[in-house]
Structures are given as C-alpha cells and as structure tokens.
Motif scaffolding. Structure first.
Motif, PDB file in Angstrom:
ATOM      1  N   THR A  71      34.209  45.295  51.281  1.00  0.00           N
ATOM      2  CA  THR A  71      35.464  44.708  50.802  1.00  0.00           C
ATOM      3  C   THR A  71      35.375  43.189  50.823  1.00  0.00           C
ATOM      4  O   THR A  71      35.808  42.513  49.878  1.00  0.00           O
ATOM      5  CB  THR A  71      36.645  45.175  51.681  1.00  0.00           C
ATOM      6  N   ASN A  72      34.820  42.635  51.896  1.00  0.00           N
ATOM      7  CA  ASN A  72      34.647  41.184  51.983  1.00  0.00           C
ATOM      8  C   ASN A  72      33.665  40.674  50.936  1.00  0.00           C
ATOM      9  O   ASN A  72      33.858  39.607  50.352  1.00  0.00           O
ATOM     10  CB  ASN A  72      34.167  40.792  53.385  1.00  0.00           C
ATOM     11  N   ALA A  73      32.587  41.432  50.691  1.00  0.00           N
ATOM     12  CA  ALA A  73      31.596  41.031  49.694  1.00  0.00           C
ATOM     13  C   ALA A  73      32.220  40.963  48.305  1.00  0.00           C
ATOM     14  O   ALA A  73      31.900  40.068  47.504  1.00  0.00           O
ATOM     15  CB  ALA A  73      30.424  42.008  49.697  1.00  0.00           C
ATOM     16  N   VAL A  74      33.135  41.890  48.021  1.00  0.00           N
ATOM     17  CA  VAL A  74      33.785  41.912  46.711  1.00  0.00           C
ATOM     18  C   VAL A  74      34.629  40.660  46.489  1.00  0.00           C
ATOM     19  O   VAL A  74      34.727  40.144  45.372  1.00  0.00           O
ATOM     20  CB  VAL A  74      34.655  43.186  46.562  1.00  0.00           C
ATOM     21  N   LYS A  75      35.229  40.144  47.555  1.00  0.00           N
ATOM     22  CA  LYS A  75      36.025  38.917  47.443  1.00  0.00           C
ATOM     23  C   LYS A  75      35.162  37.755  46.966  1.00  0.00           C
ATOM     24  O   LYS A  75      35.571  36.962  46.122  1.00  0.00           O
ATOM     25  CB  LYS A  75      36.677  38.582  48.782  1.00  0.00           C
ATOM     26  N   TYR A  76      33.951  37.663  47.502  1.00  0.00           N
ATOM     27  CA  TYR A  76      33.022  36.612  47.073  1.00  0.00           C
ATOM     28  C   TYR A  76      32.567  36.862  45.634  1.00  0.00           C
ATOM     29  O   TYR A  76      32.481  35.938  44.827  1.00  0.00           O
ATOM     30  CB  TYR A  76      31.818  36.552  48.011  1.00  0.00           C
ATOM     31  N   ALA A  77      32.251  38.122  45.328  1.00  0.00           N
ATOM     32  CA  ALA A  77      31.794  38.454  43.974  1.00  0.00           C
ATOM     33  C   ALA A  77      32.870  38.149  42.941  1.00  0.00           C
ATOM     34  O   ALA A  77      32.572  37.686  41.837  1.00  0.00           O
ATOM     35  CB  ALA A  77      31.400  39.927  43.910  1.00  0.00           C
ATOM     36  N   LYS A  78      34.111  38.398  43.317  1.00  0.00           N
ATOM     37  CA  LYS A  78      35.223  38.120  42.404  1.00  0.00           C
ATOM     38  C   LYS A  78      35.259  36.645  42.033  1.00  0.00           C
ATOM     39  O   LYS A  78      35.501  36.292  40.871  1.00  0.00           O
ATOM     40  CB  LYS A  78      36.538  38.539  43.062  1.00  0.00           C
ATOM     41  N   ASN A  79      35.010  35.762  43.010  1.00  0.00           N
ATOM     42  CA  ASN A  79      34.975  34.325  42.730  1.00  0.00           C
ATOM     43  C   ASN A  79      33.761  33.945  41.891  1.00  0.00           C
ATOM     44  O   ASN A  79      33.862  33.170  40.937  1.00  0.00           O
ATOM     45  CB  ASN A  79      34.964  33.542  44.044  1.00  0.00           C
ATOM     46  N   ILE A  80      32.606  34.498  42.249  1.00  0.00           N
ATOM     47  CA  ILE A  80      31.376  34.177  41.531  1.00  0.00           C
ATOM     48  C   ILE A  80      31.472  34.590  40.063  1.00  0.00           C
ATOM     49  O   ILE A  80      31.024  33.877  39.164  1.00  0.00           O
ATOM     50  CB  ILE A  80      30.169  34.865  42.205  1.00  0.00           C
ATOM     51  N   LEU A 105      35.674  47.493  40.652  1.00  0.00           N
ATOM     52  CA  LEU A 105      34.441  48.276  40.587  1.00  0.00           C
ATOM     53  C   LEU A 105      34.091  48.877  41.945  1.00  0.00           C
ATOM     54  O   LEU A 105      33.600  50.004  42.036  1.00  0.00           O
ATOM     55  CB  LEU A 105      33.276  47.383  40.125  1.00  0.00           C
ATOM     56  N   PHE A 106      34.352  48.111  42.995  1.00  0.00           N
ATOM     57  CA  PHE A 106      33.991  48.579  44.337  1.00  0.00           C
ATOM     58  C   PHE A 106      34.778  49.834  44.746  1.00  0.00           C
ATOM     59  O   PHE A 106      34.165  50.857  45.080  1.00  0.00           O
ATOM     60  CB  PHE A 106      34.169  47.455  45.356  1.00  0.00           C
ATOM     61  N   PRO A 107      36.116  49.818  44.750  1.00  0.00           N
ATOM     62  CA  PRO A 107      36.818  51.049  45.145  1.00  0.00           C
ATOM     63  C   PRO A 107      36.549  52.212  44.201  1.00  0.00           C
ATOM     64  O   PRO A 107      36.492  53.366  44.637  1.00  0.00           O
ATOM     65  CB  PRO A 107      38.299  50.643  45.132  1.00  0.00           C
ATOM     66  N   LYS A 108      36.370  51.903  42.898  1.00  0.00           N
ATOM     67  CA  LYS A 108      36.095  52.981  41.947  1.00  0.00           C
ATOM     68  C   LYS A 108      34.812  53.712  42.310  1.00  0.00           C
ATOM     69  O   LYS A 108      34.768  54.948  42.361  1.00  0.00           O
ATOM     70  CB  LYS A 108      35.980  52.410  40.530  1.00  0.00           C
ATOM     71  N   HIS A 109      33.752  52.966  42.596  1.00  0.00           N
ATOM     72  CA  HIS A 109      32.466  53.601  42.873  1.00  0.00           C
ATOM     73  C   HIS A 109      32.331  54.032  44.329  1.00  0.00           C
ATOM     74  O   HIS A 109      31.493  54.887  44.645  1.00  0.00           O
ATOM     75  CB  HIS A 109      31.326  52.684  42.432  1.00  0.00           C
ATOM     76  N   TRP A 110      33.158  53.480  45.214  1.00  0.00           N
ATOM     77  CA  TRP A 110      33.238  54.043  46.574  1.00  0.00           C
ATOM     78  C   TRP A 110      33.792  55.465  46.464  1.00  0.00           C
ATOM     79  O   TRP A 110      33.317  56.384  47.135  1.00  0.00           O
ATOM     80  CB  TRP A 110      34.138  53.183  47.454  1.00  0.00           C
ATOM     81  N   LEU A 111      34.778  55.653  45.599  1.00  0.00           N
ATOM     82  CA  LEU A 111      35.387  56.966  45.398  1.00  0.00           C
ATOM     83  C   LEU A 111      34.390  57.952  44.787  1.00  0.00           C
ATOM     84  O   LEU A 111      34.365  59.127  45.163  1.00  0.00           O
ATOM     85  CB  LEU A 111      36.617  56.835  44.489  1.00  0.00           C
TER      86      LEU A 111
END
Length: 238
Positions: A71-80, A105-111
């Motif tokens: 979840t934290n990694a996605v926050k950085y990816a969202k900015n990048i 993309l993250f929650p979708k593919h976590w599911l």
C-alpha cells in the motif's frame, strides 16, 4: 520520474526502442501502463505464493506486513506515474479501453492474485483468534483480525466497479465467516427460546450483544460495520 515522462511522451517510432522492444500497443503511454500492470501482477503472484506457504499467526502477520508494504509502495508509484495517470490513462479511458488508475491496480490484482491463494487459510486463522477471544481468553493478536478486515474493506471500495464480485469481498471473505462462527457459538442460547422470537430478540439485545459480542465486534470490525454485523447475526440466530 523523468524516464517515465520521456517514455509516455515519445513519438511512435521511438516506442519500441525505449520500451526494449516490449510493446504491441499504439502509444508509448499504453506501453508504460501495461508494463506496470504486468510488473504488479507478477509481484503479487509472488506475494500470494509466499503467503500460501505460511500458517498460524505468522500467516496473518505476514499478510498485514505485505499489505501495508505494498500500500505504501503504491503511494510512491502514484506520484512517479502522475503524468501517466493525468494524460495517458485518461485518454485510454476516453477511447473506451476501460483501464484503471495506477493506485487501483494494486487492490485489483491483490484481489485476483493474492486472495484466491490465501483467502481461505487467512479465514481459518482469523476464526481461531476470534474463537479464543469469544471464550474469554487473552488474545494480543486480535488487532491483526481488524487489520485484515480493513484490507478487505479497502479492496472492496477500490474494486466494486471493476472486478466481478468486487463489491462483495468484505462480506464474502470476512463478514459472513465471522457471523457464521458467532451464530454457531450462540446457537444453544437461541435454541432454548424455541419459537419465542420476540423473547430471544430481547435476550440478544440485553445479554448476548451488550455483555459479550459488542466488544468483540468492535475489536475485529471497528465502528463502520458493527450495525451490519449485529443485524446479520441476529437474523442468522432467528
């Protein structure tokens, strides 16, 4: 970030060169997007494999650690990938491709990649912890149950419009299981009232709920889902 911008804004003849030849798409932005999709899917497949090899409290603890880490990694990816989100993804949706944001993309593919591999095992371990709590035992790990519930809730919020049954994941993978377990525990009490449903409803309010189950529900669900849980439990017991 500059490399992402460069690839997203490249001329069509440079797309294949910049992406290492890995593209069948019509724009550089699409190439970047689907490369990111494949990376996330592959990564979460590995997370699912890791989790499926674990059991007991270690499984729940690692599930939460992986969820929070990603979840934290996605926050950085969202900015990048902000340029990609603002321009390329918006255009792809306008063209009818129905793609989701980098953040989703993250929650979708976590599911789709993690939950099918470990959802059942996670449920079993959650049941054990909740059962111990309901029997009056000291369960320091009970907070892990709430953390799992929150992860399912966040997945549901993100996926409710883009994955089949995404709008039901919290109920199907968590709430129904907790209700069924509680109903089995309180069934002897409910049965003692025979067909006197009104009397049982009063007993449920004054004894089962207030003195026992409300605190457990608060510990494992938080305030958001308590009313729904209470309603489902009473309905199941009746």
């Amino acid at each position: 970030m500059f490399a992402v911008y460069t690839l997203c804004t490249a001329e069509s003849q440079d797309i294949k060169k910049l992406s290492g030849g890995c593209t069948n798409h019509t724009s550089a932005g699409e190439t970047v997007y689907y490369l990111v999709v494949n990376i996330i899917k592959e990564h979460l497949k590995n997370v699912g494999t890791l989790l499926s090899s674990l059991s007991g409290t270690e499984l729940i603890e690692t599930y939460i650690k992986q969820w929070e880490k990603n979840t934290n990694a996605v926050k950085y990816a969202k900015n990048i990938f902000s340029y990609l989100s603002r321009h390329c993804i918006a255009r792809m949706n306008e063209e009818g491709n129905e793609v989701v944001s980098i953040a989703d993309l993250f929650p979708k593919h976590w599911l789709t990649e993690v939950v099918p591999k470990v959802g059942a095992k996670v449920s079993v371990e959650i049941q054990k912890l909740v059962d111990q709590k309901r029997q009056g035992m000291n369960v320091p790990e009970i907070g892990l149950v709430k953390a799992v519930a929150e992860s399912y809730d966040q997945i549901q919020e993100a996926c409710k419009y883009m994955v089949a049954s995404g709008d039901k994941i919290f109920k199907t993978h968590f709430l129904n299981m907790i209700v069924k377990d509680a109903a089995a525990f309180y069934k002897p009490v409910a049965s003692s009232f025979c067909d006197e449903m009104d009397a049982f409803a009063i007993n449920f309010e004054t004894e089962i709920w207030v003195k026992q189950e409300k605190q457990i529900a608060t510990d494992i669900l938080g305030e958001k889902h308590i009313a729904q849980y209470k309603e489902l439990l009473l309905h199941t017991l009746q």
